[in-house]
Design a protein around this motif. Structure first.
Motif, PDB file in Angstrom:
ATOM      1  N   THR A  15      -0.830   0.785  10.691  1.00  0.00           N
ATOM      2  CA  THR A  15      -1.483   0.532  11.980  1.00  0.00           C
ATOM      3  C   THR A  15      -2.859  -0.101  11.773  1.00  0.00           C
ATOM      4  N   GLY A  16      -3.610   0.452  10.805  1.00  0.00           N
ATOM      5  CA  GLY A  16      -4.938  -0.099  10.506  1.00  0.00           C
ATOM      6  C   GLY A  16      -4.860  -1.533  10.029  1.00  0.00           C
ATOM      7  N   THR A  70      -5.670   5.229   9.263  1.00  0.00           N
ATOM      8  CA  THR A  70      -5.788   3.940   9.931  1.00  0.00           C
ATOM      9  C   THR A  70      -7.053   3.227   9.464  1.00  0.00           C
ATOM     10  N   ARG A 117       2.217   9.244   5.448  1.00  0.00           N
ATOM     11  CA  ARG A 117       1.067   8.611   6.096  1.00  0.00           C
ATOM     12  C   ARG A 117       1.109   7.081   6.080  1.00  0.00           C
ATOM     13  N   GLU A 174      -3.741  10.010  16.862  1.00  0.00           N
ATOM     14  CA  GLU A 174      -3.047  11.239  17.252  1.00  0.00           C
ATOM     15  C   GLU A 174      -3.578  12.480  16.532  1.00  0.00           C
ATOM     16  N   ILE A 228       0.866  -1.185   0.000  1.00  0.00           N
ATOM     17  CA  ILE A 228       0.000   0.000   0.000  1.00  0.00           C
ATOM     18  C   ILE A 228       0.897   1.226   0.000  1.00  0.00           C
ATOM     19  N   HIS A 229       0.800   1.956  -1.089  1.00  0.00           N
ATOM     20  CA  HIS A 229       1.643   3.134  -1.318  1.00  0.00           C
ATOM     21  C   HIS A 229       0.777   4.347  -0.987  1.00  0.00           C
ATOM     22  N   THR A 230       1.026   4.962   0.156  1.00  0.00           N
ATOM     23  CA  THR A 230       0.105   5.954   0.728  1.00  0.00           C
ATOM     24  C   THR A 230       0.506   7.388   0.389  1.00  0.00           C
ATOM     25  N   PRO A 231      -0.277   8.371   0.818  1.00  0.00           N
ATOM     26  CA  PRO A 231       0.182   9.754   0.680  1.00  0.00           C
ATOM     27  C   PRO A 231       1.458   9.984   1.507  1.00  0.00           C
ATOM     28  N   HIS A 232       2.101  11.117   1.231  1.00  0.00           N
ATOM     29  CA  HIS A 232       3.380  11.463   1.833  1.00  0.00           C
ATOM     30  C   HIS A 232       3.288  11.494   3.363  1.00  0.00           C
ATOM     31  N   PRO A 256       0.110   5.326   9.820  1.00  0.00           N
ATOM     32  CA  PRO A 256      -1.304   5.104  10.160  1.00  0.00           C
ATOM     33  C   PRO A 256      -1.942   3.970   9.349  1.00  0.00           C
ATOM     34  N   VAL A 257      -1.650   3.915   8.062  1.00  0.00           N
ATOM     35  CA  VAL A 257      -2.235   2.856   7.235  1.00  0.00           C
ATOM     36  C   VAL A 257      -1.742   1.492   7.726  1.00  0.00           C
ATOM     37  N   SER A 284       5.011  12.734  13.555  1.00  0.00           N
ATOM     38  CA  SER A 284       4.161  12.496  14.729  1.00  0.00           C
ATOM     39  C   SER A 284       3.606  11.070  14.694  1.00  0.00           C
ATOM     40  N   HIS A 285       3.333  10.556  13.491  1.00  0.00           N
ATOM     41  CA  HIS A 285       2.823   9.181  13.405  1.00  0.00           C
ATOM     42  C   HIS A 285       3.877   8.181  13.901  1.00  0.00           C
ATOM     43  N   HIS A 342       3.992   8.275  17.741  1.00  0.00           N
ATOM     44  CA  HIS A 342       2.811   7.653  18.344  1.00  0.00           C
ATOM     45  C   HIS A 342       2.771   6.143  18.102  1.00  0.00           C
TER      46      HIS A 342
END
Lengths: 279, 180, 383
Positions: A81-82, C71, A75, C63, A69-73, A78-79, A107-108, A111
């Motif tokens: 983590t899901g 997520t 991010r 967060e 999964i190639h996500t936005p810059h 979080p992906v 920050s991700h 966390h």
């Protein structure tokens, strides 16, 4: 287990990598896939890869023959983590650059380490925003010339490994692309860690960093890595002044803490017992 | 049939919950009801307001414009909302907090120190809201007493269920006495 | 309310809008929620934080809003029915990932409980200012599905519909509510679980199928099932492989993404109409304001004015067909909304020369537009 020979091709879709000649990403992809092979995985079916934007985010996506999964810059975490929360039995691995992980997505990262989500993050630190043309990054050493600091950089770089250690990571290490064997071992340990694991790989971007920084070729950059690398143990013995400009390599932390999934399972148990929670 | 009720007081007096309980009871009775509340900074420590519109037909416009019943537990609330009370409306107020009865209002006024008796009987003024509900139930019969009690049980933490039902009954008793 | 380890009992309940939304999500099969506290949407997070662990489902506070939606997207690709809930400021932060969800065709429900903006605005006060943000908030071309509930009952019903549409069309769906509807308490009738239609996403049969093309709405694999799916927000071919050099690949993808919603718009959009075949005056409204309009119809009748009313339960795709009928029948149309003209221009575009369209706007303080104000506008424009 090792009777079969390692071949990168077994783990790739067969598309050509778009990296510049001499790019550290080749070394890193190779080290990772070798680590996976040495852990006994004949394919990547037990892995899910998440990555953001930047050259190193292309290491898995879409080149690995795997779910990616190639996500936005910034991010990818979080992906990841899901994915991990829904499928805790899978190895969820993040690849990203220093801009992606320690800049826009910092920050991700903190966390994820704090909540101890059982994912592995590989941060490829080339000390620059390579894909967009070599701008200054949060990891660029002080007084380096980049395309957005033409008079040299005027900010202090961040030590991401120590940051994730403070935030609660269960495994954290730093190596460079010249430490191929150590890197591979660290990658294996990271994958096997139950809890949040992090490996920073100091890597060369000959096109966007090396050139401006005054290195004639890749070999010179790698030589710079070799000369400047000192071990965690050695770093503890020398003064802060002597440490300036050095790359501290090795293992920074190894510990065990209940993971996010463990904690959520515990909450579910509590919730089912407390049937009369007031709304 | 359409009745518009406004509960107003200070944050922490349980006015919002009182409105929710009344609305819930109306639905238990098979009526239509909408409850809204003032929300935000003014709900903390200063004014708190909860509104219920009860009808035998679907209630569309959700807010009170001219109210039939005003329950005021603070002087400030009374001063602010007495103007919106219908001429033939009913005012229920806490005499412990309200020193000045409104001169302009010519309708029916019931005054009792709900908060004081709550403190005396249950050790906490917070029970005033449910005492008021019992009182309201006996005076106006907007919804059935049974549904109101069911709504009280449904809305308060189970460990305070007994006290709240006692508070409700106390409210009914006070109303009976006041009616003479 | 005493909560149990199961879905709500069928029958009548007295629920807050945000609670009804949350309970609707549970009926729709939502098994993953990630959110960040924000007024006036926090009750959704708080309610699900209680309820989802009871049902063995996952609810987590992240967060920030970007992490929340990210997520949820990750969970959706791992097979979950995922949701997040927020309000304007959070909705702004989520726009990046909303675009990603369109591009990657990720089923997802985003509840936006509107408050007064721009920026922090009036955090506790209702507004309807995010209608155009829900349409155009993220960059590039796409066609969103946006639903507009006007009661706690519809917070329940339309949340279920939002999940079904998300799964059916493989797309993010926005439930665009407002503070008034979200915080009011009202009767909600809960049907038996077996009577609620729940749509499940179409899964691929083999790893050789195109997961991002071929059919208008391709089947969606989950990660970890051996499909080797490549998901990317970059332009990609029908197998998900990043392909940014070819203009044709992008055109084909963009047209399919918009087309899959637009071509089926008549099945997606949902309105409630009243007296549009025989009216003097038309009203187009949605959300909390539509509640005032029902009273206007009665008030106008007393003055011998026939009001035709189109209530938009779907804001996007815009229900043009019904607004067009209204424009043909009514001489003029009033569009009351709690913003400074957003749906107004859309109605004007659809009405074209058929009817004159008048705005009635109110912002600030979360004050609803009253039936009296709408009636006054009608009387004003009639003269």
């Amino acid at each position: 287990m090792m009777s079969e020979k390692f071949s990168m091709r077994n783990y790739l879709r067969g598309l050509k990598y778009p990296f510049c000649s001499g790019c550290g990403n080749f070394t890193i992809a190779n080290a990772f896939l070798r680590a996976v092979f040495e852990l006994g995985h004949k394919d990547l079916s037990k892995f899910v890869f998440c990555s953001g934007i930047g050259c190193s985010s292309w290491i898995p996506s879409p080149y690995f023959l795997a779910d990616s999964i190639h996500t936005p810059h910034g991010r990818s975490i979080p992906v990841a983590t899901g994915v991990k929360l829904m499928r805790p039995e899978l190895n969820v691995v993040v690849f990203g650059g220093d801009g992606d992980i320690a800049g826009i997505g910092l920050s991700h990262l903190i966390h994820a380490a704090r909540r101890n989500v059982d994912i592995t993050v590989f941060m490829v630190n080339n000390m620059v925003y390579g894909m967009t043309g070599g701008q200054v990054a949060p990891t660029t050493p002080l007084h380096m010339k980049t395309s957005s600091t033409p008079y040299t950089s005027f900010e202090y770089p961040i030590d991401v490994v120590n940051l994730v250690v403070e935030a609660g990571a269960c495994y954290a290490a730093r190596w460079t692309t010249i430490h191929q064997k150590e890197l591979r071992e660290a990658m294996k340990k990271a994958i096997l860690t139950r809890g949040f694991s992090f490996v920073e790989i100091v890597s060369q971007c000959p096109t966007m960093f090396g050139r401006r920084a005054g290195f004639k070729n890749v070999t010179e950059m790698l030589e710079w890595f070799r000369k400047n690398s000192i071990s965690v143990e050695e770093a503890e013995r020398i003064s802060e002044e002597e440490l300036s400009g050095k790359i501290v390599v090795g293992e920074f932390i190894r510990r065990t803490r209940p993971t996010l999934t463990d904690m959520i399972r515990e909450v579910m148990r509590k919730a089912k017992e407390e049937t009369s929670i007031e709304g | 049939m359409k009745v518009e009720v406004r509960f107003a007081g200070l944050g922490g007096q349980g006015m919002v919950l009182a409105g929710q309980i009344l609305g819930k009871a109306a639905v238990f009775d098979g009526l239509f009801a909408v409850q809204t509340q003032s929300y935000g900074a003014e709900a903390r420590g200063s004014a708190a307001k909860s509104e219920v519109v009860i009808s035998d037909k679907k209630v569309w416009f959700p807010f009170v414009r001219k109210c039939d019943v005003l329950i005021a537990l603070s002087q400030q609330a009374l001063n602010k909302y007495v103007e919106d009370l219908k001429e033939n409306g009913v005012l229920i107020m806490d005499s412990g907090y309200i020193k000045e009865a409104p001169r302009s209002f010519k309708g029916k006024i019931y005054s009792f120190s709900f908060s004081k008796i709550a403190k005396e009987k249950f050790g906490n003024e917070i029970f005033a809201n449910v005492i008021v509900l019992g009182f309201l139930s006996e005076i106006l019969h907007l919804v059935s007493e049974e549904s109101l009690k069911k709504a009280v049980i449904d809305s308060v933490p189970s460990k305070y269920e007994r006290e709240n039902l006692e508070a409700f009954d106390l409210g009914v008793e006070i109303a009976k006495r006041l009616k003479g | 309310m005493t909560l149990k380890n199961k879905l709500l009992e069928p029958g009548e309940h007295f629920l807050q809008g945000n609670q009804a939304l949350a309970e609707g999500a549970l009926f729709a099969g939502c098994n993953f929620f990630a959110g960040y506290p924000i007024t006036p949407a926090s009750e959704v997070l708080e309610h699900l934080a209680k309820r989802m662990p009871q049902l063995g489902r996952i609810c987590i506070q992240m967060e920030d809003e970007m992490a929340s939606i990210g997520t949820a997207i990750g969970a959706s690709w791992a097979g979950a029915k995922a949701m997040t809930a927020t309000s304007g400021p959070g909705f702004s932060l989520m726009q990046e990932f909303i675009g990603y969800a369109f591009m990657t065709e990720t089923p997802l429900v985003i509840a936006n409980i509107q408050r007064q903006g721009p920026s922090t605005g009036q955090a506790t006060k209702a507004a309807q200012g995010d209608v155009m943000q829900a349409r155009w908030g993220t960059h590039g071309d796409y066609m969103p599905i946006v639903l507009s509930p006007n009661s706690p009952q519809e917070m329940f019903d339309l949340t279920i519909r939002a999940f079904n549409l998300a799964e059916k069309y493989r797309t993010p769906v926005v439930l665009l509510a407002d503070e008034i509807v979200a915080h009011m308490r009202e009767k909600v009738v809960i049907p038996k679980a077996c009577e609620i239609e729940v749509f499940e996403r179409k899964k691929p049969k083999s790893k050789n199928e195109p997961f991002f093309g071929g059919e208008t709405i391709p089947p969606m694999p989950s990660v970890g099932e051996g499909f080797n799916v490549a998901v990317t927000g970059s332009t990609h071919n029908e197998f998900g492989v990043r392909f940014t050099a070819d203009p044709e690949v992008h055109r084909k993808l963009a047209e399919r993404l918009v087309g899959k919603i637009c071509l089926d718009a008549e099945r997606i959009f949902d309105v409630e109409t009243y007296g549009i075949e025989n009216c003097d005056v038309g009203i187009v409204a949605y959300g909390c304001i539509s509640r005032s309009v029902y009273e206007v119809i009665e008030l106008a009748k007393n003055k011998d004015i026939n009001v035709g009313f189109v209530r938009l339960k779907t804001l996007w795709p815009f229900p043009e067909k019904f607004v067009k009928i209204l424009a043909e029948k009514a001489e003029f149309i009033v569009v009351p909304e709690m913003n400074l003209k957003q749906v107004f221009y859309e109605v004007q575009r659809v009405a074209a020369c058929e009817a004159k369209v008048f705005p009635l706007n109110k912002v600030g303080g979360g004050e609803i537009i009253t039936p009296e104000e709408i009636l006054a506008k009608i009387l004003e424009v009639r003269t």
